[in-house]
Enzyme design. Structure first.
Site, PDB file in Angstrom:
ATOM      1  N   PHE A 531       0.803  -1.227   0.000  1.00 32.73           N
ATOM      2  CA  PHE A 531       0.000   0.000   0.000  1.00 32.73           C
ATOM      3  C   PHE A 531       0.834   1.275   0.000  1.00 32.73           C
ATOM      4  O   PHE A 531       0.299   2.358  -0.145  1.00 32.73           O
ATOM      5  CB  PHE A 531      -0.911   0.023   1.224  1.00 32.73           C
ATOM      6  CG  PHE A 531      -1.950  -1.065   1.180  1.00 32.73           C
ATOM      7  CD1 PHE A 531      -1.785  -2.224   1.921  1.00 32.73           C
ATOM      8  CD2 PHE A 531      -3.068  -0.930   0.397  1.00 32.73           C
ATOM      9  CE1 PHE A 531      -2.736  -3.224   1.874  1.00 32.73           C
ATOM     10  CE2 PHE A 531      -4.030  -1.922   0.352  1.00 32.73           C
ATOM     11  CZ  PHE A 531      -3.857  -3.081   1.094  1.00 32.73           C
ATOM     12  N   GLY A 532       2.129   1.108   0.213  1.00 35.01           N
ATOM     13  CA  GLY A 532       2.968   2.303   0.253  1.00 35.01           C
ATOM     14  C   GLY A 532       4.266   2.000   0.981  1.00 35.01           C
ATOM     15  O   GLY A 532       4.576   0.841   1.301  1.00 35.01           O
ATOM     16  N   VAL A 534       7.259   1.747   3.772  1.00 39.97           N
ATOM     17  CA  VAL A 534       7.358   1.472   5.204  1.00 39.97           C
ATOM     18  C   VAL A 534       8.547   2.292   5.694  1.00 39.97           C
ATOM     19  O   VAL A 534       9.628   2.265   5.093  1.00 39.97           O
ATOM     20  CB  VAL A 534       7.595  -0.028   5.484  1.00 39.97           C
ATOM     21  CG1 VAL A 534       7.630  -0.312   6.980  1.00 39.97           C
ATOM     22  CG2 VAL A 534       6.531  -0.869   4.796  1.00 39.97           C
ATOM     23  N   ASP A 645      -0.786 -16.909   6.629  1.00 34.04           N
ATOM     24  CA  ASP A 645       0.425 -16.568   5.869  1.00 34.04           C
ATOM     25  C   ASP A 645       1.629 -16.537   6.805  1.00 34.04           C
ATOM     26  O   ASP A 645       2.457 -15.630   6.756  1.00 34.04           O
ATOM     27  CB  ASP A 645       0.240 -15.210   5.175  1.00 34.04           C
ATOM     28  CG  ASP A 645       1.259 -15.011   4.051  1.00 34.04           C
ATOM     29  OD1 ASP A 645       1.940 -15.988   3.676  1.00 34.04           O
ATOM     30  OD2 ASP A 645       1.383 -13.882   3.562  1.00 34.04           O
TER      31      ASP A 645
END
Ligand code: ACK
Length: 882
Positions: A531-532, A534, A645
């Site tokens: 999403f973008g 870190v 996961d």
């Protein structure tokens, strides 16, 4: 000129009559015929408005044998079977005439002749039917004439029943002095009327002058028949004797002979209710034409109650008495409420330990007594009771507080004392932990919803472990544990799926603290997420020391779904509070960029960290890492959260080598994991880490997380090696399905490899649970010598070859042995002569080579190549069968 005084009766009759002819209103020629021509004559008078007055006069009083006819034109009767003829005329008094002649008459005759059309015009006078001889009520004298005031006579006659479509009228003079001022022909009808909400149509009166016609009415719009509406139309055109009526249907009321809709806030339940009424107390309606009102929230009305009844809450239970109290149980009894608003179907008893309202238990009982058991000794409990009737639940009673007996109180059940002591001690310790936690949480300057939700998370597992578990129960009772408004049966999930929130923002703010962007300092970018970026940075909240943090940002231009998914991770993470679960500091949602702020883990992802530090750690250090991961996973599985996961790349490690499970999400987790691949069923799954049942039919459970944990163990013990190396996902699925498992990593303690193999049991129920894994690792850590026995690498390889030979002929010590095993021994010599003297060399053989060596039979080529292929898979990947 004559001045005519109209009769006041005319007006009256006009109301109920329909003119067929009115000589006064005909502007042109009337078309009447006088016979003989010198008899009746029309005089051209006009009224005050200069409109013609068709006046016919005749005055042959001085001549003998008069027979003067005046014939009207054809008059349609318009379906009427009785018609009325109104004549206005003046008639001279014979006595007033000079000489008083004997031929003078003071009457004239009126006739009619029925005809369907105008053809009857030429019929003879004797075919006319006489209606009457008309005489004057008032005749006039010369004196009157001198006054120039004429006395106008009005005479009305009726004729019927008529059977044809029309008729002619005829006026016969036999020697009078007459002026026929007007002739009006009409029929009478009962005019259309609404009576008793029924509409009655225009109705022509009957043929008989005394006849009453029965007419049926039709209910007006939005009304219904109560009793068939009828009225009677009299010969005079009056409606008489109404019978029956219509009523405005439910939701409508009568106003001015119509049915008007009930406005919002008003209702009419039935046609028989007189009018719309305001909704009764604690009810409402937002619609027009309501037939009832809905109860406000928490207010009820019994089904059998009329809709005019106010909505009420059942009367609360008021008197609750304690019965027998032991160290673990409290018995209660109570009285049925005075006005229970119906038959009480059951009671709901809510109780919780004093000051711990977030975790409560609900018991349902049909009786007015219950025993709450499984309680902590010497503890105060708060009880509230409410009754349920057909009308729903009443309000809870006031709080009643009772205390269990202290642990050392005289008890017949001495055997429980040690357990109680332990549980009380544990309870006190845990309580202290919780209080400590709450105190630290109270530093939060941005919303206690967050603090309370963490508290909420901290509680549930404590509550039932410390003695809230289900105990002896009346079969009539149903007992449920609740936590923070969510049902919590012992051992059942307490993790709340953010998807269950209609508004995802609500979930974020329930579980994550809002942080002001100004409290965050971003220092550097440490990686890229789906999403973008870190970043690492620092968080300084008021009244708290500055913390290093990791900041996940949501890139600009995100969609609403991306924002939801991004913050979904925070909604999940915010529900967890465990040293081996990455800790959420909070979220920034009120300004941009949207951020998720977590604790900073100096060493980043575990897989990268291990690769960078290959061979650098002691086995105990590695097992310590594994123990931390298992502990975090135990916590998650206790919470009912399935990670899906779990992989070393999703574990973060800090400077103290503490491992924490991270990367929470819903479907997103798998979407943004580069390892996740699409399965034939369409889902995206990280094949190498996933249990076969989750790959095959998406059966993701804590047991499938255990399988993944086994793979993480393998990753850790092999310092970040890629599971199944470069095998394709398809080959991995096939091999695992056929029973092959990863071989032990190099220098791996046998106990750990055995644990991995246990995690990879095909039957998911046979796999260990996370709490068992934690215990096992704890045992190994406490007893390091147990880690000394390593899996023998050479035995591992030879085992592979032996166990996995597709022909099942055991270990191949030589090329000859192998060829013999697959019944191709005849080619041994050729292989040896051409340099294929070892198994390693044999592994390189191609089909081309076989042909060159003289293996020309296709069946033999296939046998050799297939066997080599099978061996290659095992050799290259080092798989072991179970
Ligand atoms: O392997 P890394 O250094 O550890 O690179 C990834 C990167 O961000 C993208 O996920 C790192 N990372 C994620 N969360 C944290 C955290 N809480 N503390 C430190 N590094 C983090 C991760």
């Amino acid at each position: 000129m004559f001045v005519i005084r109209p009769s006041s009766l005319t007006v009256f009759f006009l109301l109920f009559s329909v003119n067929l002819l009115d000589s006064r209103t005909v502007m042109g020629d009337l078309g009447w015929i006088a016979y003989p021509k010198n008899g009746w004559e029309e005089i051209g008078e006009v009224d005050e408005n200069y409109a013609p007055i068709h006046t016919y006069q005749v005055c042959k009083v001085m001549e003998q044998n008069q027979n003067n006819w005046l014939l009207t034109s054809w008059i349609s009767n318009e379906g009427a079977s009785r018609i009325f003829i109104e004549l206005k005329f003046t008639l001279r008094d014979c006595n007033s005439l000079p000489g008083g002649l004997g031929t003078c008459k003071e009457t004239f005759n009126m006739y009619y002749f029925e005809s369907d059309d105008e053809d009857g015009r030429n019929i003879k006078e004797n075919q006319y039917i006489k209606i009457d001889t008309i005489a004057a009520d008032e005749s006039f004298t010369e004196l009157d004439l001198g006054d120039r005031v004429m006395k106008l006579n009005t005479e009305v006659r009726d004729v019927g029943p008529l059977t044809k479509k029309g008729f002619y009228l005829a006026f016969q003079d036999v020697g009078a002095c007459i002026a026929l001022v007007s002739v009006r022909v009409y029929y009478k009808k009962c005019p259309s009327v609404i009576r008793n909400l029924a509409r009655f149509p225009d109705t022509i009166t009957g043929a008989d002058s005394s006849q009453l016609l029965e007419v049926s009415g039709v209910c007006v719009n939005h009304s219904v028949t109560d009793e068939a509406p009828k009225m009677h139309c009299s010969a005079e055109g009056e409606w008489l004797v109404p019978i029956g009526k219509c009523l405005c249907k439910a939701g409508y009321e009568e106003k001015n002979n119509t049915c008007q809709v009930c406005r919002p806030g008003f209702f009419k339940a039935s046609p028989h209710s007189p009018s719309c009424s305001k909704c009764p107390p604690h009810s409402y309606t937002l619609d027009e034409a309501s037939t009832s009102c809905l109860c406000e929230e928490h207010y009820f009305r019994k089904e059998s109650d009329p809709p005019t009844m106010a909505c009420t809450t059942p009367s609360p239970v008021s008197s609750v008495k304690k019965g027998k109290i032991t160290k673990n149980s409290i018995s209660l009894s109570w009285q049925e409420p005075d006005r229970p608003n119906g038959i009480i179907l059951e009671y709901e008893i809510k109780y919780f330990e004093k000051d711990q309202e977030m975790s409560y238990t609900i018991i349902k009982s049909k009786e007015t007594t219950i025993t709450a058991d499984g309680l902590k000794p010497g503890s105060a409990y708060v009880f509230q009771i409410r009754a349920r009737t057909a009308a729903g639940y009443g309000g809870f009673s006031r709080r009643f507080e009772f205390e269990t007996s202290p642990v050392l109180a005289a008890s017949s059940d001495q055997s429980q004392i040690p357990i109680i002591v332990v549980s009380v001690t544990v309870g006190v310790i845990l309580l202290a932990v919780v209080i400590g936690f709450l105190l630290s949480g109270s530093c939060c300057d941005h919303g206690c919803g967050w603090a309370s939700s963490l508290r909420a998370v901290a509680y549930p597992s404590l509550t039932w472990r410390c003695g809230y578990s289900k105990a002896k129960q009346d079969p009539e009772e149903e007992k449920m544990h609740f936590h923070n408004g969510h049902i919590k049966l012992p051992g059942v999930r307490t993790y709340i799926d953010p998807h269950t929130y209609e508004d995802p923002n609500q979930a974020v703010h329930e579980f994550a603290k809002e942080i002001e962007a100004s409290c965050i300092t971003i220092e550097r970018v440490i990686g890229a997420g789906e999403f973008g970026e870190v970043c690492s940075g620092r968080l300084k909240l008021q009244g708290k020391r500055e913390l290093p943090v990791a900041i996940k940002t949501l890139k600009v231009g995100y969609t609403e779904k991306q924002r939801r998914d991004f913050l979904g991770e925070a909604s999940i993470m915010g529900q967890f509070d465990h040293p081996n679960i990455i800790h959420l500091e909070g979220v920034v949602t009120k300004s941009k960029p949207v951020m998720i702020v977590t604790e900073y883990m100096e060493n980043g992802s575990l897989d990268t960290f291990l690769k960078k530090n290959d061979g650098q750690f002691t086995v105990i250090q590695l097992v310590g890492m594994l123990r931390g991961i298992a502990s975090g996973m135990k916590y998650l599985s206790d919470m009912g959260y399935v990670h899906r996961d779990l992989a070393a790349r999703n574990i973060l490690i800090n400077s103290n080598l503490v491992c924490k499970v991270s990367d929470f999400g819903l479907s997103r987790v798998l979407e943004d994991d580069p390892e996740a691949a699409y399965t034939t069923r369409g889902g995206k799954i990280p094949i190498r880490w996933t249990a076969p049942e989750a790959i095959a039919f998406r059966k993701f459970t804590s047991a499938s997380d255990v399988w993944s944990y086994g793979i993480v163990m393998w990753e850790v013990m092999s310092y970040g090696e890629r599971p199944y190396w470069e095998m394709t996902n398809q080959d991995v699925i096939k091999a695992v399905e056929e029973g092959y498992r990863l071989p032990s990593p190099m220098d791996c303690p046998a106990a750990l490899y055995q644990l991995m193999l246990d995690c990879w049991q095909k039957d998911r129920n046979s796999r260990p649970k996370f709490d068992e894994i934690v215990s096992m690792l704890d045992k190994l850590i406490r007893n390091p010598s147990s880690l000394k026995t390593l899996v023998n690498a050479s035995s591992r390889v030879s085992n592979l070859l032996v166990e996995h030979s597709p022909v099942g002929s055991g270990a191949y010590r030589s090329v000859g042995e192998w060829l013999e095993a697959i019944k191709m021994g005849r080619y041994t010599e050729i292989f040896m002569e051409n340099g294929y003297s070892s198994m390693d060399a044999v592994a390189q053989v191609t089909l081309e080579d076989l042909r060159r060596l003289g293996v020309t039979l296709v069946g033999h080529q296939k046998k050799i190549m297939n066997s080599l292929q099978e061996m290659k898979v095992q050799l290259v990947n080092g798989m072991v069968p179970l």
